[in-house]
Design a protein around this motif. Sequence first.
Motif, mmCIF file in Angstrom:
data_model
loop_
_atom_site.group_PDB
_atom_site.id
_atom_site.type_symbol
_atom_site.label_atom_id
_atom_site.label_comp_id
_atom_site.label_asym_id
_atom_site.label_seq_id
_atom_site.Cartn_x
_atom_site.Cartn_y
_atom_site.Cartn_z
ATOM 1 N N SER A 221 0.822 -1.206 0.000
ATOM 2 C CA SER A 221 0.000 0.000 0.000
ATOM 3 C C SER A 221 0.853 1.251 0.000
ATOM 4 O O SER A 221 1.731 1.425 0.837
ATOM 5 N N ALA A 222 0.541 2.143 -0.932
ATOM 6 C CA ALA A 222 1.195 3.447 -0.987
ATOM 7 C C ALA A 222 0.465 4.466 -0.123
ATOM 8 O O ALA A 222 0.899 5.604 -0.013
ATOM 9 N N LEU A 223 -0.658 4.048 0.483
ATOM 10 C CA LEU A 223 -1.422 4.947 1.341
ATOM 11 C C LEU A 223 -0.823 4.939 2.739
ATOM 12 O O LEU A 223 -0.852 3.913 3.429
ATOM 13 N N PRO A 224 -0.259 6.043 3.185
ATOM 14 C CA PRO A 224 0.342 6.100 4.514
ATOM 15 C C PRO A 224 -0.671 5.790 5.607
ATOM 16 O O PRO A 224 -1.748 6.381 5.645
ATOM 17 N N GLY A 225 -0.336 4.832 6.453
ATOM 18 C CA GLY A 225 -1.192 4.486 7.577
ATOM 19 C C GLY A 225 -2.122 3.320 7.356
ATOM 20 O O GLY A 225 -2.874 2.954 8.264
ATOM 21 N N TYR A 226 -2.103 2.702 6.180
ATOM 22 C CA TYR A 226 -2.946 1.527 5.939
ATOM 23 C C TYR A 226 -2.350 0.374 6.740
ATOM 24 O O TYR A 226 -1.283 -0.130 6.424
ATOM 25 N N LEU A 227 -3.054 -0.034 7.791
ATOM 26 C CA LEU A 227 -2.532 -1.045 8.696
ATOM 27 C C LEU A 227 -3.222 -2.391 8.522
ATOM 28 O O LEU A 227 -4.381 -2.455 8.119
ATOM 29 N N MET A 228 -2.488 -3.438 8.879
ATOM 30 C CA MET A 228 -3.015 -4.789 8.965
ATOM 31 C C MET A 228 -2.784 -5.243 10.403
ATOM 32 O O MET A 228 -1.685 -5.085 10.937
ATOM 33 N N ILE A 229 -3.831 -5.783 11.020
ATOM 34 C CA ILE A 229 -3.708 -6.334 12.370
ATOM 35 C C ILE A 229 -3.967 -7.820 12.242
ATOM 36 O O ILE A 229 -5.079 -8.247 11.934
ATOM 37 N N SER A 230 -2.907 -8.609 12.449
ATOM 38 C CA SER A 230 -2.939 -10.047 12.173
ATOM 39 C C SER A 230 -2.757 -10.855 13.435
ATOM 40 O O SER A 230 -1.898 -10.551 14.268
ATOM 41 N N SER A 231 -3.512 -11.924 13.530
ATOM 42 C CA SER A 231 -3.386 -12.834 14.657
ATOM 43 C C SER A 231 -2.069 -13.587 14.575
ATOM 44 O O SER A 231 -1.619 -13.962 13.491
ATOM 45 N N LYS A 232 -1.471 -13.837 15.733
ATOM 46 C CA LYS A 232 -0.278 -14.685 15.793
ATOM 47 C C LYS A 232 -0.665 -16.161 15.827
ATOM 48 O O LYS A 232 0.187 -17.021 15.671
ATOM 49 N N THR A 233 -1.952 -16.440 16.027
ATOM 50 C CA THR A 233 -2.459 -17.804 16.016
ATOM 51 C C THR A 233 -2.835 -18.169 14.591
ATOM 52 O O THR A 233 -3.505 -17.400 13.905
ATOM 53 N N ASP A 234 -2.419 -19.318 14.155
ATOM 54 C CA ASP A 234 -2.674 -19.751 12.788
ATOM 55 C C ASP A 234 -4.100 -20.280 12.653
ATOM 56 O O ASP A 234 -4.344 -21.478 12.662
ATOM 57 N N THR A 235 -5.034 -19.355 12.582
ATOM 58 C CA THR A 235 -6.442 -19.688 12.388
ATOM 59 C C THR A 235 -7.095 -18.588 11.587
ATOM 60 O O THR A 235 -6.610 -17.452 11.567
ATOM 61 N N ASN A 236 -8.188 -18.890 10.958
ATOM 62 C CA ASN A 236 -8.949 -17.902 10.217
ATOM 63 C C ASN A 236 -10.326 -17.701 10.854
ATOM 64 O O ASN A 236 -11.263 -17.265 10.216
ATOM 65 N N ASP A 237 -10.428 -18.073 12.137
ATOM 66 C CA ASP A 237 -11.711 -18.051 12.822
ATOM 67 C C ASP A 237 -11.552 -17.424 14.205
ATOM 68 O O ASP A 237 -10.754 -17.903 15.016
ATOM 69 N N LEU A 238 -12.312 -16.391 14.483
ATOM 70 C CA LEU A 238 -12.241 -15.736 15.790
ATOM 71 C C LEU A 238 -12.504 -16.709 16.937
ATOM 72 O O LEU A 238 -11.905 -16.603 18.006
ATOM 73 N N SER A 239 -13.388 -17.668 16.719
ATOM 74 C CA SER A 239 -13.738 -18.592 17.798
ATOM 75 C C SER A 239 -12.592 -19.522 18.183
ATOM 76 O O SER A 239 -12.654 -20.163 19.230
ATOM 77 N N ASP A 240 -11.550 -19.582 17.372
ATOM 78 C CA ASP A 240 -10.377 -20.405 17.705
ATOM 79 C C ASP A 240 -9.338 -19.640 18.522
ATOM 80 O O ASP A 240 -8.359 -20.237 18.967
ATOM 81 N N LEU A 241 -9.531 -18.343 18.714
ATOM 82 C CA LEU A 241 -8.545 -17.540 19.430
ATOM 83 C C LEU A 241 -8.720 -17.669 20.940
ATOM 84 O O LEU A 241 -9.830 -17.902 21.431
ATOM 85 N N SER A 242 -7.638 -17.479 21.647
ATOM 86 C CA SER A 242 -7.684 -17.530 23.106
ATOM 87 C C SER A 242 -8.474 -16.338 23.640
ATOM 88 O O SER A 242 -8.614 -15.305 22.971
ATOM 89 N N GLU A 243 -8.948 -16.478 24.864
ATOM 90 C CA GLU A 243 -9.663 -15.378 25.505
ATOM 91 C C GLU A 243 -8.757 -14.160 25.626
ATOM 92 O O GLU A 243 -9.193 -13.026 25.420
ATOM 93 N N ALA A 244 -7.476 -14.403 25.912
ATOM 94 C CA ALA A 244 -6.518 -13.296 26.053
ATOM 95 C C ALA A 244 -6.365 -12.543 24.731
ATOM 96 O O ALA A 244 -6.354 -11.308 24.718
#
Length: 157
Positions: free
Chosen positions: A21-44
């Motif tokens: 991205s050439a757009l300043p500030g375009y962020l990606m927030i990625s899980s460190k857990t290898d899943t594509n489903d929120l329900s697989d993430l830890s409570e923390a």
Amino acid sequence: MCRSPIVFETDGWLVNHRMNSALPGYLMISSKTDTNDLSDLSEAALKELGPLLATAQDVLKRKLGAQRVYIGRYGHSPGYPIHFHVIPIYEWVEELFWKDSRYRILQSFADGPGETPTDGAELTLFVWREFCERAEPPPVQGRSVSETIEILRRAMR
């Protein structure tokens, strides 16, 4: 999605500037857990997510002057963990959108006038096509991507 350059990190998440991205500030927030489903993430990890999204939005508005910030989860590509796009919309980005006549075709898809002249879906499409996929993106007004990354790193500490 590439995980570098890292802007900020928590136990469960990586925040990076979108590589293509050439757009300043375009962020990606990625899980460190290898899943594509929120329900697989830890409570923390789930408890970290809301404050992290709020911080990213606040910093983009307060430190970089974004008039709006769009946050979306689109990932369906195999091999990538769940991630969120955090897209700043600066006044000059919306001005470029309105100056580009190709995007007026989007108005023909609605049955009647919309609630506002444009919406998040149209501006997100514009950002993706013009700032992420175009070989020669439009000129950026203000700070460069590298300057923006440094500002974000300091602000998100």
